[in-house]
Write a protein that holds these residues in place. Structure first.
Motif, PDB file in Angstrom:
ATOM      1  N   THR A  31      12.188   5.163  -3.097  1.00 55.23           N
ATOM      2  CA  THR A  31      10.966   4.464  -3.429  1.00 55.23           C
ATOM      3  C   THR A  31      11.238   2.856  -3.523  1.00 55.23           C
ATOM      4  N   TYR A  72       7.983   4.660   6.800  1.00 59.31           N
ATOM      5  CA  TYR A  72       6.952   4.636   5.960  1.00 59.31           C
ATOM      6  C   TYR A  72       5.664   4.813   6.551  1.00 59.31           C
ATOM      7  N   ASN A  85       0.744  -1.131  -0.043  1.00 63.65           N
ATOM      8  CA  ASN A  85      -0.034   0.035  -0.062  1.00 63.65           C
ATOM      9  C   ASN A  85       0.812   1.144  -0.079  1.00 63.65           C
ATOM     10  N   ASN A  86       2.188   1.173   0.253  1.00 66.22           N
ATOM     11  CA  ASN A  86       2.974   2.441   0.108  1.00 66.22           C
ATOM     12  C   ASN A  86       4.306   2.020  -0.080  1.00 66.22           C
ATOM     13  N   LYS A  87       4.937   2.407  -1.151  1.00 67.45           N
ATOM     14  CA  LYS A  87       6.455   2.049  -1.310  1.00 67.45           C
ATOM     15  C   LYS A  87       7.366   3.196  -1.147  1.00 67.45           C
ATOM     16  N   ASP A 100      -0.866  -0.715  12.807  1.00 71.80           N
ATOM     17  CA  ASP A 100      -1.724  -0.590  11.885  1.00 71.80           C
ATOM     18  C   ASP A 100      -3.254  -0.852  12.431  1.00 71.80           C
ATOM     19  N   ASN A 134       1.523   5.365   5.808  1.00 71.55           N
ATOM     20  CA  ASN A 134       0.213   5.323   5.002  1.00 71.55           C
ATOM     21  C   ASN A 134      -0.914   5.941   5.491  1.00 71.55           C
ATOM     22  N   GLN A 135      -1.104   7.119   5.775  1.00 73.15           N
ATOM     23  CA  GLN A 135      -2.127   7.738   6.625  1.00 73.15           C
ATOM     24  C   GLN A 135      -3.702   7.275   6.260  1.00 73.15           C
ATOM     25  N   SER A 136      -4.012   7.140   4.730  1.00 73.72           N
ATOM     26  CA  SER A 136      -5.318   6.901   4.496  1.00 73.72           C
ATOM     27  C   SER A 136      -5.671   5.481   4.954  1.00 73.72           C
ATOM     28  N   ASN A 137      -4.797   4.331   5.359  1.00 73.74           N
ATOM     29  CA  ASN A 137      -4.916   3.046   5.938  1.00 73.74           C
ATOM     30  C   ASN A 137      -4.300   2.922   7.068  1.00 73.74           C
ATOM     31  N   GLU A 146      -1.415   2.906   8.421  1.00 77.39           N
ATOM     32  CA  GLU A 146      -0.458   1.797   8.309  1.00 77.39           C
ATOM     33  C   GLU A 146       1.062   2.580   8.358  1.00 77.39           C
ATOM     34  N   TYR A 147       1.724   2.007   9.408  1.00 77.13           N
ATOM     35  CA  TYR A 147       3.265   2.807   9.625  1.00 77.13           C
ATOM     36  C   TYR A 147       4.029   1.784  10.034  1.00 77.13           C
TER      37      TYR A 147
END
Length: 168
Positions: free
Chosen positions: A44, A78, A23-25, A136, A80-83, A85-86
């Motif tokens: 990336t 990393y 979900n986040n590279k 997460d 991913n605020q929308s999901n 996930e950190y």
């Protein structure tokens, strides 16, 4: 809020990292860890291989390449605020040119930074994970919001998050 700790080891840890990277590279990579301020730049992730190593393309002329030649320690974060996930990864870098691996990971979008696969500035950055930690959500966004709202109204603890150490 009550967070559930779930430490993962070996292949389970690699699978968790791979799932988070799906979900986040994009990572923020910190080098020059022995001085303040750290040197930080976006990178990336190209791949997490079956041994848990993370692979990136890098330029030999970049500051972080020069720092990593002197001190190969780095920290990747990393988010991913929308999901929700950190991932936090501390590891060591190996800088190399491997034509076979470059061919396997190459994407045409990389022409924005490099003059093709044979660019003399092109190198690979391979990260061996020494320590990693994740956070997460346990549930989808709607359930998480409901549980948080319920906890706010009732004063009960909410169990909406997972977290834990990842040991490769």
């Amino acid at each position: 809020m009550k967070d559930e700790s779930q430490d993962l080891i070996g292949q389970e840890a690699i699978s968790k990292i791979a799932a988070l990277l799906d979900n986040n590279k994009l990572a923020m990579m910190a080098t020059k860890l022995d001085s303040m301020p750290f040197s930080v730049c976006p990178m990336t992730t190209q791949e997490i291989d079956n041994t848990g190593k993370l692979w990136f393309f890098t330029g030999k002329s970049s500051e972080h390449y020069k720092y990593l030649q002197k001190d190969n320690r780095l920290h990747l974060t990393y988010a991913n605020q929308s999901n929700q996930e950190y991932l936090s990864v501390y590891g060591t870098a190996q800088l190399l040119v491997d034509k076979q691996k470059i061919d396997a990971l190459w994407s045409p979008i990389l022409k924005v930074w490099f003059d093709g696969k044979d660019d003399p500035n092109l190198a690979l950055l391979c990260v061996t994970i020494k320590d990693a930690y994740y956070w997460d959500q346990k549930y989808n966004k709607a359930v998480t919001i409901f549980k948080m709202a319920k906890a706010a109204v009732t004063g009960e603890e909410s169990d909406t998050n997972n977290q834990g150490e990842l040991t490769i």
